[in-house]
Design a protein around this motif. Structure first.
Motif, PDB file in Angstrom:
ATOM      1  N   ASP A 111       0.765  -1.106   0.070  1.00  0.00           N
ATOM      2  CA  ASP A 111       0.080   0.061  -0.026  1.00  0.00           C
ATOM      3  C   ASP A 111       0.899   1.449  -0.151  1.00  0.00           C
ATOM      4  O   ASP A 111       1.635   1.534   0.993  1.00  0.00           O
ATOM      5  CB  ASP A 111      -0.776   0.054   1.383  1.00  0.00           C
ATOM      6  N   PRO A 112       0.876   1.933  -1.089  1.00  0.00           N
ATOM      7  CA  PRO A 112       1.716   3.258  -1.237  1.00  0.00           C
ATOM      8  C   PRO A 112       1.521   4.195  -0.246  1.00  0.00           C
ATOM      9  O   PRO A 112       2.518   4.933   0.360  1.00  0.00           O
ATOM     10  CB  PRO A 112       1.566   3.952  -2.676  1.00  0.00           C
ATOM     11  N   ALA A 113       0.191   4.108   0.693  1.00  0.00           N
ATOM     12  CA  ALA A 113       0.094   5.208   1.621  1.00  0.00           C
ATOM     13  C   ALA A 113       0.641   4.649   3.110  1.00  0.00           C
ATOM     14  O   ALA A 113       1.080   5.476   3.658  1.00  0.00           O
ATOM     15  CB  ALA A 113      -1.444   5.289   1.803  1.00  0.00           C
ATOM     16  N   GLN A 114       1.079   3.411   3.033  1.00  0.00           N
ATOM     17  CA  GLN A 114       1.421   2.722   4.380  1.00  0.00           C
ATOM     18  C   GLN A 114       3.054   2.408   4.295  1.00  0.00           C
ATOM     19  O   GLN A 114       3.703   2.220   5.291  1.00  0.00           O
ATOM     20  CB  GLN A 114       0.909   1.360   4.592  1.00  0.00           C
ATOM     21  N   SER A 115       3.677   2.436   2.827  1.00  0.00           N
ATOM     22  CA  SER A 115       4.824   1.812   2.797  1.00  0.00           C
ATOM     23  C   SER A 115       5.788   3.002   2.074  1.00  0.00           C
ATOM     24  O   SER A 115       5.400   3.904   1.786  1.00  0.00           O
ATOM     25  CB  SER A 115       4.777   0.552   1.546  1.00  0.00           C
ATOM     26  N   LYS A 116       6.984   2.854   2.340  1.00  0.00           N
ATOM     27  CA  LYS A 116       7.994   3.802   1.976  1.00  0.00           C
ATOM     28  C   LYS A 116       8.488   3.189   0.667  1.00  0.00           C
ATOM     29  O   LYS A 116       9.070   2.328   0.248  1.00  0.00           O
ATOM     30  CB  LYS A 116       9.344   3.790   2.863  1.00  0.00           C
ATOM     31  N   LEU A 117       8.485   4.463  -0.270  1.00  0.00           N
ATOM     32  CA  LEU A 117       9.130   4.179  -1.772  1.00  0.00           C
ATOM     33  C   LEU A 117      10.539   4.164  -1.696  1.00  0.00           C
ATOM     34  O   LEU A 117      11.183   5.002  -1.155  1.00  0.00           O
ATOM     35  CB  LEU A 117       8.524   5.268  -2.655  1.00  0.00           C
ATOM     36  N   LEU A 118      10.998   3.190  -2.122  1.00  0.00           N
ATOM     37  CA  LEU A 118      12.401   2.742  -2.439  1.00  0.00           C
ATOM     38  C   LEU A 118      12.899   3.352  -3.622  1.00  0.00           C
ATOM     39  O   LEU A 118      12.329   3.180  -4.779  1.00  0.00           O
ATOM     40  CB  LEU A 118      12.793   1.292  -2.363  1.00  0.00           C
ATOM     41  N   THR A 119      14.020   4.541  -3.565  1.00  0.00           N
ATOM     42  CA  THR A 119      14.527   5.297  -4.829  1.00  0.00           C
ATOM     43  C   THR A 119      15.876   5.158  -4.812  1.00  0.00           C
ATOM     44  O   THR A 119      16.500   5.355  -5.866  1.00  0.00           O
ATOM     45  CB  THR A 119      13.997   6.787  -4.769  1.00  0.00           C
ATOM     46  N   ASP A 120      16.541   4.651  -3.657  1.00  0.00           N
ATOM     47  CA  ASP A 120      17.919   4.563  -3.772  1.00  0.00           C
ATOM     48  C   ASP A 120      18.081   3.177  -3.782  1.00  0.00           C
ATOM     49  O   ASP A 120      18.184   2.269  -2.918  1.00  0.00           O
ATOM     50  CB  ASP A 120      18.518   5.179  -2.334  1.00  0.00           C
ATOM     51  N   PHE A 121      18.668   2.392  -4.900  1.00  0.00           N
ATOM     52  CA  PHE A 121      19.025   1.231  -5.118  1.00  0.00           C
ATOM     53  C   PHE A 121      20.659   0.629  -5.085  1.00  0.00           C
ATOM     54  O   PHE A 121      20.840  -0.294  -5.385  1.00  0.00           O
ATOM     55  CB  PHE A 121      18.542   0.739  -6.683  1.00  0.00           C
ATOM     56  N   PHE A 122      21.257   1.470  -4.066  1.00  0.00           N
ATOM     57  CA  PHE A 122      22.734   1.119  -4.012  1.00  0.00           C
ATOM     58  C   PHE A 122      22.710  -0.208  -3.241  1.00  0.00           C
ATOM     59  O   PHE A 122      22.088  -0.556  -2.324  1.00  0.00           O
ATOM     60  CB  PHE A 122      23.208   2.174  -3.136  1.00  0.00           C
ATOM     61  N   ARG A 123      23.518  -0.985  -3.649  1.00  0.00           N
ATOM     62  CA  ARG A 123      23.821  -2.385  -3.094  1.00  0.00           C
ATOM     63  C   ARG A 123      22.382  -3.245  -3.231  1.00  0.00           C
ATOM     64  O   ARG A 123      22.146  -3.896  -2.159  1.00  0.00           O
ATOM     65  CB  ARG A 123      24.323  -2.488  -1.773  1.00  0.00           C
ATOM     66  N   SER A 124      21.549  -3.215  -4.228  1.00  0.00           N
ATOM     67  CA  SER A 124      20.419  -4.073  -4.226  1.00  0.00           C
ATOM     68  C   SER A 124      20.393  -5.105  -5.041  1.00  0.00           C
ATOM     69  O   SER A 124      21.247  -4.993  -6.261  1.00  0.00           O
ATOM     70  CB  SER A 124      19.466  -2.948  -4.635  1.00  0.00           C
ATOM     71  N   LEU A 125      19.743  -6.242  -4.731  1.00  0.00           N
ATOM     72  CA  LEU A 125      19.775  -7.208  -5.599  1.00  0.00           C
ATOM     73  C   LEU A 125      18.461  -7.368  -6.116  1.00  0.00           C
ATOM     74  O   LEU A 125      17.278  -7.372  -5.308  1.00  0.00           O
ATOM     75  CB  LEU A 125      20.187  -8.518  -4.809  1.00  0.00           C
ATOM     76  N   CYS A 126      18.292  -7.377  -7.502  1.00  0.00           N
ATOM     77  CA  CYS A 126      16.885  -7.700  -7.942  1.00  0.00           C
ATOM     78  C   CYS A 126      16.324  -9.070  -8.294  1.00  0.00           C
ATOM     79  O   CYS A 126      17.241  -9.744  -9.095  1.00  0.00           O
ATOM     80  CB  CYS A 126      16.590  -6.647  -9.084  1.00  0.00           C
ATOM     81  N   ILE A 127      15.382  -9.486  -7.700  1.00  0.00           N
ATOM     82  CA  ILE A 127      15.062 -11.134  -7.869  1.00  0.00           C
ATOM     83  C   ILE A 127      13.784 -10.968  -9.039  1.00  0.00           C
ATOM     84  O   ILE A 127      12.851 -10.232  -8.623  1.00  0.00           O
ATOM     85  CB  ILE A 127      14.550 -11.755  -6.856  1.00  0.00           C
ATOM     86  N   VAL A 128      14.204 -11.479 -10.086  1.00  0.00           N
ATOM     87  CA  VAL A 128      13.401 -11.326 -11.501  1.00  0.00           C
ATOM     88  C   VAL A 128      12.414 -12.509 -11.708  1.00  0.00           C
ATOM     89  O   VAL A 128      12.976 -13.797 -11.930  1.00  0.00           O
ATOM     90  CB  VAL A 128      14.136 -10.938 -12.716  1.00  0.00           C
ATOM     91  N   PRO A 129      11.005 -12.330 -11.927  1.00  0.00           N
ATOM     92  CA  PRO A 129      10.273 -13.522 -12.308  1.00  0.00           C
ATOM     93  C   PRO A 129      10.192 -13.874 -13.886  1.00  0.00           C
ATOM     94  O   PRO A 129      10.639 -12.956 -14.431  1.00  0.00           O
ATOM     95  CB  PRO A 129       8.693 -13.167 -11.576  1.00  0.00           C
ATOM     96  N   ALA A 130      10.100 -15.127 -14.098  1.00  0.00           N
ATOM     97  CA  ALA A 130       9.579 -15.311 -15.641  1.00  0.00           C
ATOM     98  C   ALA A 130       9.075 -16.677 -15.745  1.00  0.00           C
ATOM     99  O   ALA A 130       8.923 -17.312 -14.724  1.00  0.00           O
ATOM    100  CB  ALA A 130      10.976 -15.179 -16.365  1.00  0.00           C
ATOM    101  N   LEU A 131       8.461 -17.019 -16.755  1.00  0.00           N
ATOM    102  CA  LEU A 131       7.821 -18.145 -17.124  1.00  0.00           C
ATOM    103  C   LEU A 131       9.097 -19.166 -17.395  1.00  0.00           C
ATOM    104  O   LEU A 131       9.077 -20.188 -17.533  1.00  0.00           O
ATOM    105  CB  LEU A 131       6.585 -18.118 -18.242  1.00  0.00           C
TER     106      LEU A 131
END
Length: 198
Positions: A111-131
């Motif tokens: 819920d964007p009203a209750q959660s913090k938007l992440l804008t700094d992706f320093f040292r982030s790992l992105c887990i990506v979905p796919a078929l």
């Protein structure tokens, strides 16, 4: 004249969805656990400050346990929300799966009203979905393009989660498709063409 790859992708999606739907719950849980174990042992996971991770649907490689594990491990966890009226998505930090509710396409979202938007992706790992993924790291998604748009501007490490049976030799890819750096299945961890990114 360039070939239209959309019909081929549509046929592949249909076949791969059927393959996943036919899995028994017990078989899927066993594969999901093996993929989870491989993922949390990656150096990319161990060194990540933030985990950007999709919230899995029943036919996807499970990430609910991965989210819980990452929170236990002290990682900052952020999950995607599709921005209404666009083909863009944003990542919001969460502290528990209980903060999520069904959003676009019935997928659990923050819920964007209750959660913090992440804008700094320093040292982030992105887990990506796919078929499906191929050896180059290209993916067969669901055809909406949300992840490709995000990955086009994300410079961190990327890991695709996939069942070994859904790994294909070569997927049709277009100019907007973005490969991941690694693919993790229940049997192996593959370094892909996109591994140099980040």
């Amino acid at each position: 004249m360039k070939q239209d790859i959309r019909p081929l992708k549509a046929e592949l999606r249909s076949r791969l969805k059927a393959l996943r739907t036919d899995m028994t719950a017990a078989a899927k849980a066993e594969l999901d656990q093996k993929i989870l174990n491989r993922t949390v042992n990656l150096w990319q996971y161990r060194e990540a400050q933030s985990l950007l991770v999709y919230v899995s649907t029943p036919i996807e490689v499970d990430t609910h346990h991965l989210i819980e594990r990452a929170l236990q491990d002290g990682r900052q966890v952020a999950v995607p929300r599709c921005v209404p009226g666009t083909r863009e998505m944003e990542f919001y930090q969460i502290h528990s799966l209980s903060e999520l509710s069904p959003g676009a396409f019935g997928v659990l979202e923050p819920d964007p009203a209750q959660s913090k938007l992440l804008t700094d992706f320093f040292r982030s790992l992105c887990i990506v979905p796919a078929l499906a993924f191929d050896g180059q790291g290209f993916r067969l998604g669901y055809g909406k393009g949300y992840y490709d748009r995000f990955l086009a501007r994300f410079s961190g490490n990327t890991v695709g989660l996939c069942y070994d049976a859904c790994m294909l030799k070569r997927l049709p890819s277009g100019r907007f498709d973005r490969p991941v750096g690694l693919v993790v299945t229940e049997r192996k961890t593959m370094i892909c063409a996109g591994a140099g990114r980040g």
